[in-house]
Design a protein around this motif. Sequence first.
Motif, PDB file in Angstrom:
ATOM      1  N   PRO A 144       0.444  -0.374   1.510  1.00 41.83           N
ATOM      2  CA  PRO A 144       1.325   0.260   2.503  1.00 41.83           C
ATOM      3  C   PRO A 144       2.125  -0.718   3.371  1.00 41.83           C
ATOM      4  O   PRO A 144       3.307  -0.475   3.615  1.00 41.83           O
ATOM      5  CB  PRO A 144       0.349   1.094   3.343  1.00 41.83           C
ATOM      6  N   TYR A 147       4.958  -1.886   1.178  1.00 48.34           N
ATOM      7  CA  TYR A 147       5.894  -0.789   0.915  1.00 48.34           C
ATOM      8  C   TYR A 147       6.795  -0.534   2.120  1.00 48.34           C
ATOM      9  O   TYR A 147       8.002  -0.324   1.987  1.00 48.34           O
ATOM     10  CB  TYR A 147       5.126   0.501   0.569  1.00 48.34           C
ATOM     11  N   ILE A 187       2.411  14.841   9.243  1.00 46.04           N
ATOM     12  CA  ILE A 187       0.969  14.843   9.526  1.00 46.04           C
ATOM     13  C   ILE A 187       0.565  16.002  10.440  1.00 46.04           C
ATOM     14  O   ILE A 187      -0.335  16.775  10.126  1.00 46.04           O
ATOM     15  CB  ILE A 187       0.561  13.494  10.158  1.00 46.04           C
ATOM     16  N   ALA A 451       5.805   7.321   6.759  1.00 48.85           N
ATOM     17  CA  ALA A 451       4.481   7.584   6.189  1.00 48.85           C
ATOM     18  C   ALA A 451       3.756   6.278   5.850  1.00 48.85           C
ATOM     19  O   ALA A 451       2.557   6.126   6.129  1.00 48.85           O
ATOM     20  CB  ALA A 451       4.627   8.452   4.936  1.00 48.85           C
ATOM     21  N   GLN A 452       4.479   5.318   5.251  1.00 52.21           N
ATOM     22  CA  GLN A 452       3.854   4.041   4.888  1.00 52.21           C
ATOM     23  C   GLN A 452       3.460   3.242   6.135  1.00 52.21           C
ATOM     24  O   GLN A 452       2.432   2.561   6.149  1.00 52.21           O
ATOM     25  CB  GLN A 452       4.801   3.219   4.013  1.00 52.21           C
ATOM     26  N   ARG A 454       2.547   4.524   9.014  1.00 50.64           N
ATOM     27  CA  ARG A 454       1.329   5.157   9.547  1.00 50.64           C
ATOM     28  C   ARG A 454       0.106   4.763   8.718  1.00 50.64           C
ATOM     29  O   ARG A 454      -0.978   4.498   9.267  1.00 50.64           O
ATOM     30  CB  ARG A 454       1.503   6.678   9.546  1.00 50.64           C
ATOM     31  N   ASN A 455       0.292   4.718   7.374  1.00 42.74           N
ATOM     32  CA  ASN A 455      -0.831   4.323   6.507  1.00 42.74           C
ATOM     33  C   ASN A 455      -1.239   2.876   6.774  1.00 42.74           C
ATOM     34  O   ASN A 455      -2.431   2.556   6.820  1.00 42.74           O
ATOM     35  CB  ASN A 455      -0.428   4.475   5.035  1.00 42.74           C
ATOM     36  N   ALA A 456      -0.240   2.007   6.953  1.00 45.16           N
ATOM     37  CA  ALA A 456      -0.531   0.595   7.203  1.00 45.16           C
ATOM     38  C   ALA A 456      -1.277   0.427   8.529  1.00 45.16           C
ATOM     39  O   ALA A 456      -2.242  -0.343   8.618  1.00 45.16           O
ATOM     40  CB  ALA A 456       0.774  -0.212   7.214  1.00 45.16           C
ATOM     41  N   SER A 458      -3.107   2.616   9.961  1.00 46.03           N
ATOM     42  CA  SER A 458      -4.474   3.152   9.794  1.00 46.03           C
ATOM     43  C   SER A 458      -5.384   2.104   9.166  1.00 46.03           C
ATOM     44  O   SER A 458      -6.544   1.934   9.567  1.00 46.03           O
ATOM     45  CB  SER A 458      -4.440   4.398   8.909  1.00 46.03           C
ATOM     46  N   ILE A 459      -4.838   1.381   8.162  1.00 46.30           N
ATOM     47  CA  ILE A 459      -5.621   0.307   7.528  1.00 46.30           C
ATOM     48  C   ILE A 459      -5.956  -0.781   8.546  1.00 46.30           C
ATOM     49  O   ILE A 459      -7.067  -1.317   8.569  1.00 46.30           O
ATOM     50  CB  ILE A 459      -4.823  -0.293   6.340  1.00 46.30           C
TER      51      ILE A 459
END
Length: 505
Positions: A144, A147, A187, A451-452, A454-456, A458-459
């Motif tokens: 992510p 990306y 989300i 979206a990417q 937010r995913n990053a 989160s990681i």
Amino acid sequence: MDIFNSLLHGFGTALSLANLMWAFIGCVLGTAVGVLPGIGPAVAVAMLLPITAKVDVTASMIFFAGIYYGAMYGGSTTSILLNTPGETASMVTAMEGNKMAKNGRAGAALATAAIGSFVAGTIATIIVTLFAPTVADFAVKLGPPEYFLLMVLAFTTVSAVLGQSTLRGMTSLLLGLALGLIGLDQISGQARYTGGIPELLDGIEIVLVAVGLFAVAEVLYYAMYEGREVETRNPMSKVYMTAQEWKRSIPAWLRATAIGAPFGCIPAGGTEIPTFLSYAVEKKLAKGENKGEFGTVGAIEGVAGPEAANNATVTTALIPLLTLGIPISNTTAILLGAFQNYGIQPGPQLFTTSAELVWALIASLYIGNVMLLILNLPMVSIWVKLLKIPKPQLYAGILIFATVGAYGMRQSAFDLVLLWGIGLAGVLMRRFDFPTAPVVVGMILGPLAEAQMRNALSIGEGSWTVFVERPMSIGLIVVILAVVLVPRLLKRLGSKVPHPEGVEA
């Protein structure tokens, strides 16, 4: 061997009767679009985007690809005979091609342009075949953070490369990002920026934006600012080249292909630089009488080189589009929208999730190049007759077709109001030199980038350092900074170089 087998399967799909028909129709339309001055492939693809609601995805993308590279073939006809480049890529062709036409050598200019386009297009397609899967295999390993930074790179390059001003490009991008935020949050499911209008809950259709900014805006701009122009056409001559012209053209085609192909592969260029560079190389290498033809009676190398460079760049531009989801031109931005309209996101996963589509599309490039050579050499006199169509009637037809197509998607009067509002905004953008492609790119990639991101995060448990913890993400940040800063540094250094002054004896 895997590439060869995949390509054979692609040919099996592309050679079906239905797909061959769509490829042929796309090539014919693309050539016509290229021949008609003022109508580029971006306008044509945008105008025809509504067909994606009815046509199979593979057939549709083959059709759009035919328009895309067909317009590059046809664009030389207008440049040579009318001295009116339909696209910026054809500007250099007009410089020598129109002079050749004025001196009774229009046929030779058209022949070297068509054959050079075929040679460069075929070599560039081989490059796409060999290297696109490798790029995709590498990119599929990204996470992510990478990306997200790839999408930031797309935003940066498109905004910086398309248009005269980076500030205007960034402004257009921000407009596209704002439009992409309209609708339901991915989300939370909360409505964002809808103004209480139910039709906006699902967001704004990318098709409406593309058709409005390109097709409708083009017609309205013509009616407001260009309707009084009078065009003159040079006479046609027999389309053939002498042995000496072949001898001069072949090296120019090969040199130009070597120049143009890398510019398409990197997501930071366009067709203007390689075509001008090819012209400069050919002029530099010319000797004796050949050199004297440049700028006077027209040098055939000055047509052969830029046309080949143009087609090589346009074809290899599919590598960043298919493997990274990064468009580098107006037309590839619209093609990105066409993919998304089918629920397909070009990127590293495309060669895995939609392998049949990708390889059929690549195979169609080989087939389309052969079709276009046949269409552009023996039938060039037919294409020239298209120039007799009065522009008011032509543009009126485009406007009607675009309006009916947009309405046909959802039979919504609100869509028509939105379409015309976007069209008027497109006129203002064109009038004040704001590029339109960043709007489309921002709309498409904005929600994906969100979206990417937010995913990053989160990681990284909410820490922004996640974007500088991996080598690939650091490398992408360096590339983004280079795209933004290097051109400005070079420009500033160039302005500080002192001009040599004369020395008195």
